[in-house]
Design an enzyme around this catalytic site. Structure first.
Site, short mmCIF file in Angstrom:
data_model
loop_
_atom_site.label_atom_id
_atom_site.label_comp_id
_atom_site.label_asym_id
_atom_site.label_seq_id
_atom_site.Cartn_x
_atom_site.Cartn_y
_atom_site.Cartn_z
N GLY A 14 27.36 -9.09 12.13
CA GLY A 14 27.28 -8.75 10.71
C GLY A 14 26.27 -7.67 10.43
CG ASP A 56 37.66 -9.12 15.67
OD1 ASP A 56 37.05 -10.11 15.23
OD2 ASP A 56 38.76 -8.74 15.20
CG LEU A 78 23.08 -12.10 10.02
CD1 LEU A 78 22.25 -10.95 9.48
CD2 LEU A 78 22.48 -13.43 9.63
CB ALA A 79 29.81 -11.72 11.67
CB SER A 82 30.37 -11.80 2.80
OG SER A 82 30.79 -10.50 2.47
CB SER A 127 26.94 -20.00 2.03
OG SER A 127 27.25 -19.87 0.66
CD GLU A 129 30.00 -20.63 -3.38
OE1 GLU A 129 30.81 -21.56 -3.56
OE2 GLU A 129 29.55 -19.91 -4.29
CE1 TYR A 151 31.29 -16.61 2.61
CE2 TYR A 151 30.27 -18.38 1.35
CZ TYR A 151 30.16 -17.27 2.15
OH TYR A 151 28.92 -16.81 2.52
CE LYS A 155 29.04 -18.00 5.84
NZ LYS A 155 28.13 -17.41 6.85
CG HIS A 180 20.43 -13.40 -0.07
ND1 HIS A 180 21.26 -14.47 0.17
CD2 HIS A 180 20.59 -12.55 0.99
CE1 HIS A 180 21.90 -14.29 1.31
NE2 HIS A 180 21.51 -13.13 1.82
NE ARG A 185 25.09 -9.45 -2.40
CZ ARG A 185 25.23 -10.41 -1.52
NH1 ARG A 185 25.89 -10.18 -0.39
NH2 ARG A 185 24.72 -11.59 -1.71
#
Length: 331
Positions: A14, A56, A78-79, A82, A127, A129, A151, A155, A180, A185
């Site tokens: 990421g 990938d 971090l990939a 998103s 996350s 989420e 998502y 996660k 964040h 962004r």
């Protein structure tokens, strides 16, 4: 925190995202040798000092070979796909990239550790989420995981797997990152959509900002602070899950009003339109985190408040518009 040895190696996925760039810069500043998986489907980022490996994350065999060969001291995953909105459009890809591929990378880290005989420290970017519509507020590491969207579900799988890999001997930290932001962004995120539109309205380039749900509340922090938390979690004596949040929530409406106030526009309502088509099928009403564990065990704390975050983003977008104007040929 456990200090890194001389000649330490870190591996980041990421790298082209907001957090990836800040993290790479942080590690390079410490003298760490930084390698990164660069998504072959995206333009390669230009970060001096980072050795890029086009690939990938879902190509498990190739990524595993790379990780085992590098035998890094630290791995930061971090990939992800998103965008929550995009996860509704591509739930299959979301499950593979945010879930299965993340777990496969943990396995790769474990195999690298066994092959080299040296410890590998793994950070999984989770996350808020994963909590969906939480049963209490604020949320901490013991809050029930019950996501509301593809998502969050993907996660959640990766987040719960971090515990599994801790039991297998891999120092795996799950950092549950609340929203964040920064000027890095991407524009398809609502926060950057707001600040870039406000800058354009302030400069007379457009008149209207179109948004979805203005009442959703989120706990917004400063991205470099959250990257600092990731590094601290990687180097903690004991691997654990950590909620990374400010503990204060604001609505999207608050974000909009603060951005307009920064450019001196208090009567912002007539510049904003609400489009029901932009409202997500399901959306948590409020996500607000309790970062007590991170504060106590990692010595972490946020350093930039909400108004300053919004202001910095608006200023960056204003400067970008000025740069565009100065580079445009005069007529």
């Amino acid at each position: 925190m456990t200090p890194l040895s001389s000649g330490a190696v870190a591996f980041i996925t990421g790298i082209s995202g907001q957090d990836g760039g800040y993290l790479a810069e942080r590690l390079l500043g410490e003298g760490v040798e930084v390698h990164a998986l660069a998504n072959v489907h995206e333009p390669l980022p230009d970060i001096a000092g980072v050795e890029l490996h086009p690939g990938d994350l879902t190509d498990v065999t190739s990524v595993r070979r790379l990780v085992v060969d590098l035998a890094p001291d630290e791995i930061y995953n971090l990939a992800a796909l998103s965008s929550v909105a995009q996860s509704w459009e591509q739930p299959d890809l979301t499950a593979e990239l945010n879930g299965s591929a993340a777990v496969a990378l943990m396995e790769s880290g474990l195999q690298a550790q066994r092959g080299s005989g040296r410890p590998v420290r793994f950070v999984q970017a989770s996350s808020a989420e994963i909590f969906g519509e939480p049963d209490r507020s604020p949320q901490d590491e013991s809050t029930t995981v019950r996501p509301l969207n593809p998502y969050g579900a993907a996660k959640a799988f990766a987040h719960l797997s971090a515990h599994v890999y801790r039991q297998r001997g891999l120092h795996t930290a799950g950092v549950i990152l609340y929203n964040h932001e920064s000027p890095r962004r991407p524009r398809h995120f609502v926060t950057r959509k707001i600040t870039s539109a406000v800058a354009e309205i302030a400069r007379g380039r457009t008149e209207t900002l179109t948004l979805g749900n203005l009442e959703a509340r989120r706990d917004w922090g400063w991205a470099p602070d959250y990257v600092d938390a990731m590094v601290r979690a990687a180097r903690a004596e004991v691997a654990a899950d950590f909620v990374i949040a400010t503990g204060t929530s604001h609505s999207v409406r608050d974000f909009v009003a603060t951005a307009f106030a920064h450019v001196g526009l208090s009567d912002w309502e007539h510049h904003v339109e609400v489009d029901d088509a932009l409202v997500r099928p399901t959306d948590a009403s409020e996500l607000r985190g309790d970062s007590t564990r991170a504060r106590q065990r990692l010595g972490w704390a946020p350093t930039v408040d909400f108004d300053e975050i919004v202001g910095r983003m608006v200023e960056a977008d204003l400067l970008e518009l000025e740069a565009q104007s100065s580079s445009s040929p005069s007529r």
